[in-house]
Scaffold this motif. Structure first.
Motif, PDB file in Angstrom:
ATOM      1  N   THR A 648     -19.706   7.981   0.038  1.00 59.87           N
ATOM      2  CA  THR A 648     -20.017   9.377  -0.292  1.00 59.87           C
ATOM      3  C   THR A 648     -18.735  10.185  -0.204  1.00 59.87           C
ATOM      4  OG1 THR A 648     -20.580   9.782   2.016  1.00 59.87           O
ATOM      5  CG2 THR A 648     -22.395   9.223   0.527  1.00 59.87           C
ATOM      6  N   PRO A 649     -17.825   9.996  -1.145  1.00 56.01           N
ATOM      7  CA  PRO A 649     -16.541  10.715  -1.102  1.00 56.01           C
ATOM      8  C   PRO A 649     -16.783  12.215  -1.044  1.00 56.01           C
ATOM      9  CG  PRO A 649     -16.554   9.039  -2.821  1.00 56.01           C
ATOM     10  CD  PRO A 649     -17.955   9.166  -2.337  1.00 56.01           C
ATOM     11  N   PRO A 650     -15.853  13.019  -0.430  1.00 52.84           N
ATOM     12  CA  PRO A 650     -14.583  12.538   0.089  1.00 52.84           C
ATOM     13  C   PRO A 650     -14.616  12.181   1.571  1.00 52.84           C
ATOM     14  CG  PRO A 650     -14.583  14.911   0.074  1.00 52.84           C
ATOM     15  CD  PRO A 650     -15.938  14.488  -0.414  1.00 52.84           C
ATOM     16  N   GLN A 651     -15.791  11.976   2.174  1.00 49.46           N
ATOM     17  CA  GLN A 651     -15.848  11.629   3.587  1.00 49.46           C
ATOM     18  C   GLN A 651     -15.327  10.208   3.780  1.00 49.46           C
ATOM     19  OE1 GLN A 651     -16.735  13.659   6.046  1.00 49.46           O
ATOM     20  NE2 GLN A 651     -16.953  15.288   4.533  1.00 49.46           N
ATOM     21  N   PRO A 652     -14.526   9.971   4.854  1.00 49.93           N
ATOM     22  CA  PRO A 652     -14.015   8.621   5.081  1.00 49.93           C
ATOM     23  C   PRO A 652     -15.120   7.688   5.541  1.00 49.93           C
ATOM     24  CG  PRO A 652     -13.398  10.080   6.878  1.00 49.93           C
ATOM     25  CD  PRO A 652     -14.035  10.935   5.828  1.00 49.93           C
ATOM     26  N   SER A 653     -14.935   6.398   5.240  1.00 51.74           N
ATOM     27  CA  SER A 653     -15.887   5.386   5.688  1.00 51.74           C
ATOM     28  C   SER A 653     -15.631   5.093   7.153  1.00 51.74           C
ATOM     29  CB  SER A 653     -15.712   4.105   4.870  1.00 51.74           C
ATOM     30  OG  SER A 653     -14.482   3.478   5.207  1.00 51.74           O
ATOM     31  N   LYS A 654     -16.401   4.150   7.709  1.00 51.98           N
ATOM     32  CA  LYS A 654     -16.223   3.774   9.104  1.00 51.98           C
ATOM     33  C   LYS A 654     -14.817   3.248   9.354  1.00 51.98           C
ATOM     34  CE  LYS A 654     -21.059   2.717  10.181  1.00 51.98           C
ATOM     35  NZ  LYS A 654     -22.012   1.669  10.609  1.00 51.98           N
ATOM     36  N   GLU A 655     -14.189   2.645   8.348  1.00 52.01           N
ATOM     37  CA  GLU A 655     -12.833   2.126   8.501  1.00 52.01           C
ATOM     38  C   GLU A 655     -11.779   3.191   8.212  1.00 52.01           C
ATOM     39  OE1 GLU A 655     -15.838  -0.742   7.689  1.00 52.01           O
ATOM     40  OE2 GLU A 655     -15.037   0.707   6.276  1.00 52.01           O
ATOM     41  N   GLY A 656     -12.172   4.430   7.965  1.00 53.69           N
ATOM     42  CA  GLY A 656     -11.220   5.476   7.658  1.00 53.69           C
ATOM     43  C   GLY A 656     -10.784   5.471   6.210  1.00 53.69           C
ATOM     44  N   VAL A 657     -11.481   4.729   5.357  1.00 58.26           N
ATOM     45  CA  VAL A 657     -11.117   4.619   3.947  1.00 58.26           C
ATOM     46  C   VAL A 657     -11.752   5.767   3.171  1.00 58.26           C
ATOM     47  CG1 VAL A 657     -11.311   3.193   1.871  1.00 58.26           C
ATOM     48  CG2 VAL A 657     -10.870   2.121   4.092  1.00 58.26           C
ATOM     49  N   LEU A 658     -10.904   6.527   2.478  1.00 60.55           N
ATOM     50  CA  LEU A 658     -11.412   7.636   1.670  1.00 60.55           C
ATOM     51  C   LEU A 658     -11.923   7.145   0.323  1.00 60.55           C
ATOM     52  CD1 LEU A 658      -8.558  10.122   2.517  1.00 60.55           C
ATOM     53  CD2 LEU A 658     -10.934  10.378   3.196  1.00 60.55           C
ATOM     54  N   SER A 659     -11.210   6.190  -0.267  1.00 65.93           N
ATOM     55  CA  SER A 659     -11.663   5.586  -1.509  1.00 65.93           C
ATOM     56  C   SER A 659     -10.934   4.255  -1.700  1.00 65.93           C
ATOM     57  CB  SER A 659     -11.397   6.516  -2.705  1.00 65.93           C
ATOM     58  OG  SER A 659     -10.011   6.773  -2.842  1.00 65.93           O
ATOM     59  N   ARG A 660     -11.432   3.465  -2.637  1.00 69.80           N
ATOM     60  CA  ARG A 660     -10.856   2.157  -2.926  1.00 69.80           C
ATOM     61  C   ARG A 660     -10.412   2.122  -4.381  1.00 69.80           C
ATOM     62  NH1 ARG A 660     -12.456  -1.009   1.420  1.00 69.80           N
ATOM     63  NH2 ARG A 660     -14.202  -0.107   2.597  1.00 69.80           N
ATOM     64  N   GLY A 661      -9.441   1.283  -4.654  1.00 68.35           N
ATOM     65  CA  GLY A 661      -8.945   1.197  -6.021  1.00 68.35           C
ATOM     66  C   GLY A 661      -8.187  -0.095  -6.258  1.00 68.35           C
ATOM     67  N   VAL A 662      -7.721  -0.252  -7.492  1.00 68.09           N
ATOM     68  CA  VAL A 662      -6.887  -1.389  -7.870  1.00 68.09           C
ATOM     69  C   VAL A 662      -5.586  -0.830  -8.428  1.00 68.09           C
ATOM     70  CG1 VAL A 662      -6.643  -3.390  -9.377  1.00 68.09           C
ATOM     71  CG2 VAL A 662      -8.868  -2.879  -8.341  1.00 68.09           C
ATOM     72  N   LEU A 663      -4.465  -1.254  -7.833  1.00 65.89           N
ATOM     73  CA  LEU A 663      -3.144  -0.848  -8.304  1.00 65.89           C
ATOM     74  C   LEU A 663      -2.713  -1.823  -9.400  1.00 65.89           C
ATOM     75  CD1 LEU A 663      -0.656   1.022  -7.829  1.00 65.89           C
ATOM     76  CD2 LEU A 663       0.207  -0.751  -6.294  1.00 65.89           C
ATOM     77  N   ARG A 664      -2.408  -1.290 -10.567  1.00 65.56           N
ATOM     78  CA  ARG A 664      -2.019  -2.123 -11.705  1.00 65.56           C
ATOM     79  C   ARG A 664      -0.560  -1.838 -12.052  1.00 65.56           C
ATOM     80  NH1 ARG A 664      -6.825  -4.090 -13.901  1.00 65.56           N
ATOM     81  NH2 ARG A 664      -8.681  -2.993 -13.115  1.00 65.56           N
ATOM     82  N   TRP A 665       0.231  -2.896 -12.104  1.00 66.93           N
ATOM     83  CA  TRP A 665       1.655  -2.817 -12.424  1.00 66.93           C
ATOM     84  C   TRP A 665       1.981  -4.022 -13.305  1.00 66.93           C
ATOM     85  CZ3 TRP A 665       6.206  -3.322  -8.407  1.00 66.93           C
ATOM     86  CH2 TRP A 665       7.405  -2.988  -9.041  1.00 66.93           C
ATOM     87  N   GLY A 666       1.873  -3.813 -14.594  1.00 66.21           N
ATOM     88  CA  GLY A 666       2.015  -4.927 -15.520  1.00 66.21           C
ATOM     89  C   GLY A 666       0.916  -5.945 -15.284  1.00 66.21           C
ATOM     90  N   ALA A 667       1.322  -7.197 -15.039  1.00 70.06           N
ATOM     91  CA  ALA A 667       0.342  -8.263 -14.801  1.00 70.06           C
ATOM     92  C   ALA A 667      -0.144  -8.297 -13.354  1.00 70.06           C
ATOM     93  CB  ALA A 667       0.959  -9.616 -15.175  1.00 70.06           C
ATOM     94  N   ILE A 668       0.445  -7.469 -12.491  1.00 67.82           N
ATOM     95  CA  ILE A 668       0.076  -7.476 -11.074  1.00 67.82           C
ATOM     96  C   ILE A 668      -1.090  -6.518 -10.844  1.00 67.82           C
ATOM     97  CG2 ILE A 668       0.862  -6.967  -8.731  1.00 67.82           C
ATOM     98  CD1 ILE A 668       3.701  -7.606  -9.659  1.00 67.82           C
ATOM     99  N   HIS A 669      -2.152  -7.035 -10.252  1.00 69.87           N
ATOM    100  CA  HIS A 669      -3.317  -6.235  -9.882  1.00 69.87           C
ATOM    101  C   HIS A 669      -3.557  -6.430  -8.389  1.00 69.87           C
ATOM    102  CE1 HIS A 669      -5.017  -6.482 -14.281  1.00 69.87           C
ATOM    103  NE2 HIS A 669      -3.852  -5.846 -14.187  1.00 69.87           N
TER     104      HIS A 669
END
Length: 715
Positions: A648-669
């Protein structure tokens, strides 16, 4: 021991013992045999058993003195009287609300406090202190009774707590002392209606002292003078807390210290610790063994005895003793208590036989257990005394005694090592363990997260850099090694390189497997003939001086204001005070670096002066720039959010995570998480910011190269 009665207690939620459990029991002894077959294990889970096997039992103690076991000249005295009235308490909750507590930590602390406040007894008195760089007391100058209205108001106070600012541990402790040691005329005196109250201070912090009095020795001295007879219980919330200081505070002030680990059950850990000290039954307990019958006795003076706990004293008994004379003095809710008793030492017990107890299968090993229990408590006390001593000669002597005893009884301790010998492939697999007299060492490098934007390294080499195209921070950890030189930035087109030398730092006392390194020297060089007209110039920054070389040599002391301009390069030393020092290096109009000199006014052994490197403007760096930090300056990266239906953003999760994502840099994910961090990239003060955190296991994939590829021969 005049008689026995042993009872097994059912575990909450369990109706019967696990399959294959066999129990042989008499009035004094029990033997539990558990050997589940493969089929029985599979019936629990397809992956086998992964659980604790818990045995709960109790013994009947008819004697107030408790139970004493004597075997082969050693005794163990278990003191756990029952049926005593609970003594009311004056309890002060002192809660760190500095900026580092923001997010999950403060949420879990509030959650625990709501429950704890609801568990206070009506005879208890309490108050709440919150502290950061300022100290706030809920009820000024007094404790209040735990009435329903006061508890309700206290919960409202806790609900309004916010985390911000620095950490003034000394001021918080002195404020607590004023509440537990009021003047005789104060209405908060520790007695009421003929009943005295036990003064307790429960102190929670997640960091080190950063403002006010920051010297550990000064804090210890001030607290000991101010707290008097109050017991201080220290809770170190997370790995960044100064646990050694909390342990020494507790040792000096009749209490104990605990680590609270940052995970999903931190609130339960806090509540569980409070439950251990919530019900005092006796205070100032002294167990004495009369007529010089016992010697080498471990600790026998205890500040408090709490419901559900047990006090244990061990020692040696002189040969020929038939009756061990024990004296008890203590204070309960109304008066001082003194009891003397003779405990019969029968010949059978002394020789370690079991004929008088009727134990099934005999009692082999009990004699050894009592000896080892004495050794365990003696080693523990030697190590605590070593921790609390400031005399190097005394520390060495105590350490040697603990080492020798550990080796004799084969204990793995902070002063010995465990060596696991791996057999050759053609040998039969075996595991051998030995202890040595050398200090414990390990080659394991376990990362610790220190929060800094644009920073290459602090403890265990943490890289925090800004992604200019995304205008967001990226944080990741690499395992640094002392004396390595890391290539932080290299621009071959502009002829610019930045290297940093790593120095060793001591491990935290209770985290021996965590390597720590800091920068103590940074070199910035611009090669002759580089693009943009930069000449040959080298800037070497150490903790004491900034040396600028190129068509001459200039030295800027780090404790003075000063500047040098050579070949179009401007180097400015800015000294606000002894603690806040910075150096700005402007290589070109659009290339600017900042080096911060991190000092501590009165540092502890963990707080070592070091350097921090930051790229404040890298727009002028060429696209071919590389290095641990440089490679990200023109990186064409993107972050794709990953939606979690339970979030339920923007509240942090139990681990303190505000949100999750995938960083994409060319072929690196790479999977990443957005979290709040306390950043140190300003000259004056830490501040809160957000970083995309790269999991440790994914760092090498992100970098595209192993750690060693960033190490250069010299600085």
């Amino acid at each position: 021991m005049t008689g026995c009665s042993l009872v097994f207690l059912s575990h909450p939620g369990e109706t019967e013992a696990p399959a294959s459990t066999q129990i042989q029991q008499s009035s004094c002894c029990a033997r539990v045999h558990y050997n589940p077959s493969l089929q029985q294990q599979s019936s629990v889970s397809s992956k086998g058993l992964n659980a604790d096997y818990i045995i709960q039992y109790d013994v009947e103690l008819s004697d107030l003195m408790g139970d004493i076991q004597v075997f082969d000249g050693y005794f163990a005295h278990y003191f756990a009287p029952r049926g005593l009235p609970v003594v009311p308490k004056d309890v002060i909750f002192v809660i760190d609300v500095s900026g580092s507590m923001i997010g999950t930590k403060i949420k879990q602390t509030k959650q625990a406090m709501f429950t704890i406040l609801g568990d206070l007894r009506e005879g208890d008195h309490f108050n709440i202190i919150t502290f950061s760089d300022k100290v706030l007391t809920w009820k000024k100058g007094r404790t209040v009774t735990a009435t329903r209205n006061n508890v309700r108001d206290a919960k409202e106070f806790v609900k309004r707590i916010i985390a911000e600012g620095w950490t003034n541990i000394n001021a918080a402790l002195l404020s607590a002392a004023q509440l537990v040691n009021p003047s005789a005329s104060s209405p908060s005196s520790s007695s009421s209606g003929g009943f005295r109250r036990v003064p307790l201070v429960i102190f929670l912090t997640d960091g080190e002292a950063t403002i006010g009095v920051t010297s550990g020795d000064s804090i210890l001295s001030n607290a000991k003078s101010a707290l008097g007879s109050a017991s201080l219980f220290g809770l170190a919330f997370g790995d960044d807390a100064d646990f050694p200081l909390l342990r020494r505070l507790a040792l000096d002030n009749r209490g104990m210290a605990r680590m609270v680990y940052e995970d999903t059950d931190a609130a339960l850990q806090l509540k569980g610790f409070y439950d251990e000290v919530a019900s005092p039954l006796l205070s100032d307990i002294q167990l004495t063994y009369l007529d010089d019958q016992a010697f080498d006795v471990t600790r026998s003076l205890f500040p408090n005895y709490f419901q559900g706990s047990e006090l244990v004293v061990t020692g040696k008994v002189k040969p020929g003793v038939k009756n061990l004379k024990v004296s008890l003095t203590a204070s309960d809710s109304k008066q001082k208590v003194k009891v003397e008793n003779d405990v019969l030492v029968s010949k059978g017990e002394e020789n370690g036989t079991a004929s008088s107890m009727g134990c099934p299968g005999g009692m082999g090993g009990i004699s050894s257990f009592v000896r080892r229990l004495w050794a365990y408590f003696t080693i523990k006390e030697l190590l605590l005394a070593k921790l609390n001593s400031t005399d190097l000669a005394v520390q060495k002597l105590l350490g040697e005694k603990a080492t020798n005893l550990s080796l004799k009884f084969n204990f793995v301790t902070p002063v010995t090592s465990l060596v696991v010998v791996k057999p050759d492939a053609d040998e039969i697999p075996t595991t051998a363990s030995t202890t040595t007299a050398q200090p414990a060492t390990t080659t394991t490098t376990k990362p610790t997260t220190t929060n800094t934007t644009n920073r290459a390294t602090t403890t265990t080499t943490v890289a925090h850099t800004t992604l200019p195209k995304l205008k967001q921070n990226l944080c990741f950890t690499v395992d640094g090694r002392a004396n390595d030189v890391l290539r932080l930035l290299e621009d071959p087109e502009r002829g610019i390189t930045v290297d940093g030398h790593l120095m060793w730092a001591p491990s935290k006392q209770d985290v021996k497997d965590r390597s720590r390194t800091y920068f103590d020297k940074i070199t910035i060089s611009a090669a002759m003939g580089g693009h943009g007209g930069l000449g040959g110039i080298v800037i070497t920054l150490s903790l004491d001086a900034v040396v600028v070389e190129g068509e001459g040599r200039d030295t800027l002391p780090t404790n003075q204001q000063g500047s040098v301009t050579r070949q179009g390069v401007a180097v400015s030393m800015d000294t606000t005070d002894d603690i806040h020092q910075s150096c700005w290096i402007e290589l070109a109009k659009d290339i600017c670096f900042l080096v911060l000199f991190h000092h501590y006014k009165q540092p502890s052994y963990l707080q070592m002066a070091h350097l921090g490197f930051y790229i404040t403007d890298g727009q002028g760096l060429s696209p071919s720039t590389k290095g641990l930090l440089g490679q990200f300056q023109h990186a064409d990266m993107s972050v794709t959010p990953v939606k979690d239906p339970s979030d339920t953003p923007p509240q942090p999760s139990k681990e303190g995570v505000l949100s999750r994502g995938v960083l994409r840099w060319g072929a690196i994910h790479v999977p990443i998480t957005l979290q709040d961090k306390t950043l140190k990239d300003t000259v004056r003060k830490h501040h809160l910011g957000r970083c995309w955190i790269v999991p440790k296991a994914q760092v090498e994939k992100l970098l595209g190269h192993p750690y060693q590829s960033y190490v250069v021969d010299n600085i």
